[in-house]
Design a protein around this motif. Structure first.
Motif, PDB file in Angstrom:
ATOM      1  N   SER A  39      54.068  31.846  36.664  1.00  0.00           N
ATOM      2  CA  SER A  39      53.044  31.768  35.834  1.00  0.00           C
ATOM      3  C   SER A  39      52.078  32.734  35.736  1.00  0.00           C
ATOM      4  O   SER A  39      51.520  32.685  37.078  1.00  0.00           O
ATOM      5  CB  SER A  39      52.521  30.345  35.731  1.00  0.00           C
ATOM      6  N   MET A  40      51.893  33.738  34.789  1.00  0.00           N
ATOM      7  CA  MET A  40      50.934  34.743  34.825  1.00  0.00           C
ATOM      8  C   MET A  40      49.501  33.935  34.700  1.00  0.00           C
ATOM      9  O   MET A  40      48.512  34.370  35.090  1.00  0.00           O
ATOM     10  CB  MET A  40      51.153  35.445  33.625  1.00  0.00           C
ATOM     11  N   PHE A  41      49.614  32.693  34.059  1.00  0.00           N
ATOM     12  CA  PHE A  41      48.385  31.964  33.810  1.00  0.00           C
ATOM     13  C   PHE A  41      48.040  31.571  34.879  1.00  0.00           C
ATOM     14  O   PHE A  41      46.559  31.487  35.370  1.00  0.00           O
ATOM     15  CB  PHE A  41      48.814  30.834  32.687  1.00  0.00           C
ATOM     16  N   VAL A  42      48.599  31.035  35.840  1.00  0.00           N
ATOM     17  CA  VAL A  42      48.070  30.511  37.196  1.00  0.00           C
ATOM     18  C   VAL A  42      47.568  31.614  38.123  1.00  0.00           C
ATOM     19  O   VAL A  42      46.576  31.724  38.743  1.00  0.00           O
ATOM     20  CB  VAL A  42      49.174  29.813  37.920  1.00  0.00           C
ATOM     21  N   ARG A  43      48.351  32.789  37.874  1.00  0.00           N
ATOM     22  CA  ARG A  43      47.960  33.938  38.585  1.00  0.00           C
ATOM     23  C   ARG A  43      46.509  34.543  38.178  1.00  0.00           C
ATOM     24  O   ARG A  43      45.554  34.857  39.003  1.00  0.00           O
ATOM     25  CB  ARG A  43      48.778  35.108  38.813  1.00  0.00           C
ATOM     26  N   VAL A  44      46.418  34.588  36.932  1.00  0.00           N
ATOM     27  CA  VAL A  44      45.264  35.023  36.354  1.00  0.00           C
ATOM     28  C   VAL A  44      44.101  34.094  36.797  1.00  0.00           C
ATOM     29  O   VAL A  44      42.761  34.356  37.028  1.00  0.00           O
ATOM     30  CB  VAL A  44      45.356  35.138  34.831  1.00  0.00           C
ATOM     31  N   LEU A  45      44.218  32.779  36.674  1.00  0.00           N
ATOM     32  CA  LEU A  45      43.153  31.856  36.996  1.00  0.00           C
ATOM     33  C   LEU A  45      42.721  31.767  38.365  1.00  0.00           C
ATOM     34  O   LEU A  45      41.622  31.955  38.584  1.00  0.00           O
ATOM     35  CB  LEU A  45      43.830  30.353  36.444  1.00  0.00           C
ATOM     36  N   LEU A  46      43.818  32.025  39.324  1.00  0.00           N
ATOM     37  CA  LEU A  46      43.536  32.249  40.554  1.00  0.00           C
ATOM     38  C   LEU A  46      42.606  33.400  41.086  1.00  0.00           C
ATOM     39  O   LEU A  46      41.758  33.536  41.683  1.00  0.00           O
ATOM     40  CB  LEU A  46      44.448  32.209  41.681  1.00  0.00           C
ATOM     41  N   VAL A  47      43.042  34.548  40.549  1.00  0.00           N
ATOM     42  CA  VAL A  47      42.123  35.888  40.437  1.00  0.00           C
ATOM     43  C   VAL A  47      40.705  35.487  40.066  1.00  0.00           C
ATOM     44  O   VAL A  47      39.824  36.002  40.431  1.00  0.00           O
ATOM     45  CB  VAL A  47      42.713  37.076  39.818  1.00  0.00           C
ATOM     46  N   VAL A  95      40.082  29.327  31.642  1.00  0.00           N
ATOM     47  CA  VAL A  95      41.176  28.342  31.379  1.00  0.00           C
ATOM     48  C   VAL A  95      41.565  27.937  29.900  1.00  0.00           C
ATOM     49  O   VAL A  95      42.946  28.447  29.546  1.00  0.00           O
ATOM     50  CB  VAL A  95      40.741  27.097  31.724  1.00  0.00           C
ATOM     51  N   TYR A  96      40.560  28.139  29.058  1.00  0.00           N
ATOM     52  CA  TYR A  96      40.923  27.956  27.696  1.00  0.00           C
ATOM     53  C   TYR A  96      41.493  29.129  27.031  1.00  0.00           C
ATOM     54  O   TYR A  96      42.617  29.461  26.409  1.00  0.00           O
ATOM     55  CB  TYR A  96      39.650  27.589  26.762  1.00  0.00           C
TER      56      TYR A  96
END
Length: 575
Positions: free
Chosen positions: A16-24, A304-305
């Motif tokens: 998931s790119m979403f999870v990676r972006v969120l972690l970054v 997140v949104y």
């Protein structure tokens, strides 16, 4: 349980790119919040320090001014020593005559001296005691508040400083002597003033010393604030109030501020407790960290949104791509007008073009197979011609016609190279070899023509456009009119300089006059801009060199009637 959760989290990170972006974002935001917090806190502390520095310099200046004001008042009182009473006797006279008369006279003189010292001590705030030393016999007169008038022998600190050097009138001595302020250890600034005899011819004769003690506690206590201790220091000593140990003040727990007295020799220093100084800033830091934490949470929620919305839109595009992979070219339904809508419109357009392309490609594939069959058939003709030329050459050898055999060999080699070598660029040495074959063919009918080939070995491996020189040589045989010339000559030379290769093709034919030369140069400048059909060979060379070297080449022409013509090509070095 924990292992499964970690495995699922790792799988989410990979997929998931979403999870990676969120972690970054979490990592970058945390670092930025910490850095921003430290910068703001550092700025707040610096502002606190700057404000305290400014305030303490104002306070120290106030204390210095208080010392100067009292010193001026003391100097004025010193002048009153010379003022005479109604009997024509001054206080200084009474001090000098004390103990030199009867008891009644001494009592009256003592009363007058006591009145002077008492008035001086009570008229200046912060003066706990006043001394006067008579120089002739070191007689000490002094007055202490709460103790009254006393006279007697003077202490050691007075003996150390009461004498003055020439042209010296005032001394300020930091003093912690208990003799000055009994039952205390606060310390004083003892001001020593030389008293001279103005009635003698030599006015530099010192007859006494007036010593006025200033209470440092009175000077500083009203403006201490965050100040832990104050020090008055000069060459004669130092006094600290409130009393403190110097090694304690040297620790990192205190901020030390110093200021010299521009009107005197006293240096004032103050020590401020950093704990008290930053007490308010710590409260500000707590509020600041709270605001930063709120800002971090708001930013996280917004991220997140936003990332979630982006992930949903990307999922729509990914599903459409999966449909195309399965052969379904249906369009994406567009409901918004943002950047993703533009991507979706471009995707729909690409999907439509791809569908049309696939349909056309199916038809083209059939046609391509037909073209391939025709191409294979067309390759039979060059082989047939080459084999036929070889049969003619062998027949010429049987008839012992060597010249014809050589001509047929050269023609066969030239033709075979031209057909088999389909490369656009060839080495210079290879181009020159087949140019020589062409020249030998041409010279079979022009025996009066000689040629020379001069090639620099350093550039022989560099590449040149295939058959870019042959059309120029062919033009020489067309226009040089060698038939009537006994010593006709063609010269080809190639050499390199820096990043360029130069090819010069020259002849000693009939040449061109100035008008004709200008017309040919004008034609060369507009080659490729119109459909002029004259000199197709030059046009072909020009267009190929322009395409191969992106216009980074030159073609120059020089000619003179009766001398000949020279064509020079300049191309970049290409390996």
């Amino acid at each position: 349980m924990l292992t499964r959760m970690l495995a699922g989290f790792k799988r989410s990170i990979r997929q998931s790119m979403f999870v990676r972006v969120l972690l970054v974002h979490l990592l970058i935001s945390s670092i930025l919040v910490l850095i921003l917090g430290q910068i703001i806190i550092s700025q707040v502390n610096n502002r606190v320090l700057e404000g305290e520095y400014r305030y303490q310099h104002i306070v120290l200046s106030g204390w210095q001014n208080a010392i100067q004001e009292r010193l001026s008042s003391i100097k004025n009182w010193t002048r009153s020593l010379y003022s005479e009473n109604y009997m024509g006797v001054s206080v200084l006279d009474q001090i000098l005559l004390y103990d030199k008369g009867n008891n009644a006279e001494n009592l009256a003189r003592g009363t007058s001296i006591n009145h002077f010292l008492n008035s001086l001590a009570n008229s200046i705030n912060g003066v706990p005691s006043v001394f006067f030393v008579r120089s002739s016999d070191e007689k000490l007169f002094y007055y202490m508040k709460n103790s009254g008038y006393v006279n007697g022998n003077f202490p050691d600190f007075v003996r150390q400083h009461y004498e003055f050097e020439k042209d010296e009138y005032v001394k300020v001595v930091p003093n912690e002597s208990h003799y000055v302020m009994p039952r205390t250890n606060k310390g004083v600034l003892s001001i020593f003033l030389a008293v001279n005899d103005i009635q003698t011819l030599d006015r530099q004769v010192q007859v006494g010393t007036l010593i006025v003690n200033l209470d440092v506690a009175f000077l500083t206590s009203q403006s201490l604030g965050n100040v832990h201790a104050v020090q008055y220091e000069n060459a004669f000593g130092k006094v600290i109030y409130p009393p403190a140990k110097e090694d304690e003040l040297e620790s990192s727990s205190f901020l030390n501020i110093k200021q010299n007295n521009p009107k005197g020799d006293i240096q004032l220093s103050s020590w401020i407790s950093k704990e008290l100084l930053f007490k308010e800033s710590k409260a500000i830091q707590k509020v600041l960290w709270g605001l930063l934490a709120i800002l971090f949470l708001l930013t996280l929620l917004l991220t997140v949104y936003t990332t979630r919305k982006i992930s949903v839109r990307l999922a729509v595009i990914r599903k459409a791509m999966n449909r195309i992979d399965q052969g379904n070219f249906s369009e994406i339904h567009i409901t918004t007008f943002d950047e993703f809508a533009e991507i979706e419109r471009m995707f729909n357009k690409m999907s439509l073009h791809l569908s049309d392309y696939i349909n056309r490609e199916y038809l083209f594939e059939i046609e391509a197979r037909n073209v391939e069959i025709q191409s294979l058939q067309a390759q039979i003709n060059p082989h047939f011609l080459s084999n036929t030329l070889e049969i003619f050459r062998m027949q010429a050898l049987k008839q012992n016609d060597i010249q014809m055999s050589d001509m047929l060999y050269d023609l066969s080699e030239f033709y075979r190279w031209n057909v088999k070598n389909r490369n656009t660029l060839v080495p210079i040495y290879e181009e020159f070899h087949y140019i020589e074959l062409y020249l030998r063919l041409q010279l079979t009918k022009l025996e009066n023509v000689q040629y020379t080939l001069d090639m620099d070995d350093e550039v022989s491996e560099y590449l040149i456009a295939k058959l870019s020189v042959q059309p120029i040589v062919e033009n020489i045989f067309k226009h040089a009119k060698f038939a009537d010339k006994q010593d006709a000559r063609i010269e080809l030379a190639v050499w390199g300089e820096r990043d360029s290769i130069y090819l010069r093709i020259s002849d000693n034919g009939c040449g061109m006059d100035a008008e004709r030369l200008a017309a040919v140069r004008a034609f060369m400048e507009r080659m490729g801009d119109d459909d002029d059909q004259q000199s197709v060979g030059l046009m072909n060379v020009h267009r190929r060199l322009k395409l191969l070297f992106n216009g980074k080449y030159q073609m120059e022409l020089d000619s003179a009637v009766g001398i000949g013509t020279t064509m020079t090509l300049t191309i970049p070095k290409t390996s």
